[in-house]
Design a protein around this motif. Structure first.
Motif, PDB file in Angstrom:
ATOM      1  N   TYR A  23       0.809  -1.222   0.000  1.00  0.00           N
ATOM      2  CA  TYR A  23       0.000   0.000   0.000  1.00  0.00           C
ATOM      3  C   TYR A  23       0.842   1.274   0.000  1.00  0.00           C
ATOM      4  CZ  TYR A  23       1.026  -1.254   4.803  1.00  0.00           C
ATOM      5  OH  TYR A  23       1.681  -1.666   5.931  1.00  0.00           O
ATOM      6  N   ASN A  24       2.152   1.163   0.220  1.00  0.00           N
ATOM      7  CA  ASN A  24       3.049   2.315   0.150  1.00  0.00           C
ATOM      8  C   ASN A  24       3.685   2.459  -1.233  1.00  0.00           C
ATOM      9  OD1 ASN A  24       2.731   3.171   2.870  1.00  0.00           O
ATOM     10  ND2 ASN A  24       4.067   1.492   3.504  1.00  0.00           N
ATOM     11  N   GLY A  25       3.370   1.518  -2.134  1.00  0.00           N
ATOM     12  CA  GLY A  25       3.872   1.601  -3.492  1.00  0.00           C
ATOM     13  C   GLY A  25       5.253   1.017  -3.712  1.00  0.00           C
ATOM     14  N   HIS A  26       5.731   0.244  -2.754  1.00  0.00           N
ATOM     15  CA  HIS A  26       7.019  -0.423  -2.954  1.00  0.00           C
ATOM     16  C   HIS A  26       6.948  -1.866  -2.444  1.00  0.00           C
ATOM     17  CE1 HIS A  26       7.548   1.685   1.021  1.00  0.00           C
ATOM     18  NE2 HIS A  26       7.862   0.448   1.359  1.00  0.00           N
ATOM     19  N   MET A  27       8.007  -2.618  -2.663  1.00  0.00           N
ATOM     20  CA  MET A  27       8.017  -4.034  -2.310  1.00  0.00           C
ATOM     21  C   MET A  27       7.746  -4.199  -0.819  1.00  0.00           C
ATOM     22  SD  MET A  27      10.760  -6.825  -3.657  1.00  0.00           S
ATOM     23  CE  MET A  27      11.898  -7.220  -2.357  1.00  0.00           C
ATOM     24  N   SER A  28       6.773  -5.040  -0.503  1.00  0.00           N
ATOM     25  CA  SER A  28       6.392  -5.312   0.881  1.00  0.00           C
ATOM     26  C   SER A  28       7.482  -6.123   1.579  1.00  0.00           C
ATOM     27  CB  SER A  28       5.074  -6.081   0.897  1.00  0.00           C
ATOM     28  OG  SER A  28       4.624  -6.291   2.205  1.00  0.00           O
ATOM     29  N   GLU A  29       7.630  -5.905   2.872  1.00  0.00           N
ATOM     30  CA  GLU A  29       8.749  -6.492   3.613  1.00  0.00           C
ATOM     31  C   GLU A  29       8.829  -8.009   3.520  1.00  0.00           C
ATOM     32  OE1 GLU A  29       7.598  -6.774   8.213  1.00  0.00           O
ATOM     33  OE2 GLU A  29       7.478  -4.744   7.426  1.00  0.00           O
ATOM     34  N   GLY A  30       7.707  -8.712   3.493  1.00  0.00           N
ATOM     35  CA  GLY A  30       7.744 -10.163   3.434  1.00  0.00           C
ATOM     36  C   GLY A  30       8.349 -10.702   2.149  1.00  0.00           C
ATOM     37  N   TYR A  31       8.256  -9.925   1.084  1.00  0.00           N
ATOM     38  CA  TYR A  31       8.776 -10.395  -0.200  1.00  0.00           C
ATOM     39  C   TYR A  31      10.291 -10.287  -0.288  1.00  0.00           C
ATOM     40  CZ  TYR A  31       3.995 -11.030  -1.476  1.00  0.00           C
ATOM     41  OH  TYR A  31       2.691 -11.476  -1.508  1.00  0.00           O
ATOM     42  N   TYR A  32      10.902  -9.445   0.532  1.00  0.00           N
ATOM     43  CA  TYR A  32      12.361  -9.458   0.629  1.00  0.00           C
ATOM     44  C   TYR A  32      12.788 -10.838   1.136  1.00  0.00           C
ATOM     45  CZ  TYR A  32      12.592  -4.322   0.188  1.00  0.00           C
ATOM     46  OH  TYR A  32      12.512  -3.018  -0.247  1.00  0.00           O
TER      47      TYR A  32
END
Length: 167
Positions: A23-32
């Motif tokens: 929702y912030n427009g960048h890669m979500s932390e779990g996907y790292y």
């Protein structure tokens, strides 16, 4: 003491799909973590812990500790390259690290002066799934891992500092 690195593991590559964007427009932390997990799978294949090994032995690598640093935002469609470093292996333990880079294209390497957008340092155990406990790596796997051992990056070994309330 410095030693020559015999070989480097190949880069793991991934393009950031739309479903990895939050929702912030960048890669979500779990996907790292997911990208780093795929890089661990690639390291396992390169060091002899591939699917055929797991099927034949019932043994696999289990991550038991991880420290992940998020350094910069990553956008949808970004080309990622993950560099994996084996930092040490002994007995039933493997210590390794991943550095995640945004690169210019599907086959591009990180620029020599590029900094990673995220890093993770991991400790894993070689587990016999039938016995339900960690067991020593076979000599052939230890030898294969040893081909890739290199010095730790400067950021490895860090811990999260305690947050203390001001008085």
């Amino acid at each position: 003491m410095t030693r020559e690195i015999a070989r480097r593991l190949p880069l793991y590559r991934q393009v950031v799909p739309p479903e990895w964007i939050d929702y912030n427009g960048h890669m979500s932390e779990g996907y790292y973590s997911l990208a780093f997990g795929f890089a661990t799978d690639a390291m396992m294949d390169a060091t002899g812990l591939h699917a055929a090994y797991r099927a034949a032995t019932g043994c696999s690598l289990y991550t038991v500790e991880a420290h992940l640093r998020y350094l910069r935002d990553v956008a949808e469609g970004a080309h990622l390259a993950v560099r994996t470093r084996v930092l040490g292996v002994h007995g039933k333990k493997a210590h390794f690290a991943h550095e995640l880079y945004v690169v210019d294209g599907a086959a591009a390497d990180p620029a020599p002066d590029a900094g990673p957008v995220a890093t993770t340092e991991l400790l894993a155990l070689h587990v016999d799934q039938e016995l339900g406990r960690a067991v020593a790596f076979p000599d052939a796997v230890l030898e294969r891992f040893a081909e890739f051992v290199e010095p730790a990056p400067e950021w490895a070994g860090r811990a999260i500092a305690a947050v203390v309330a001001a008085k």
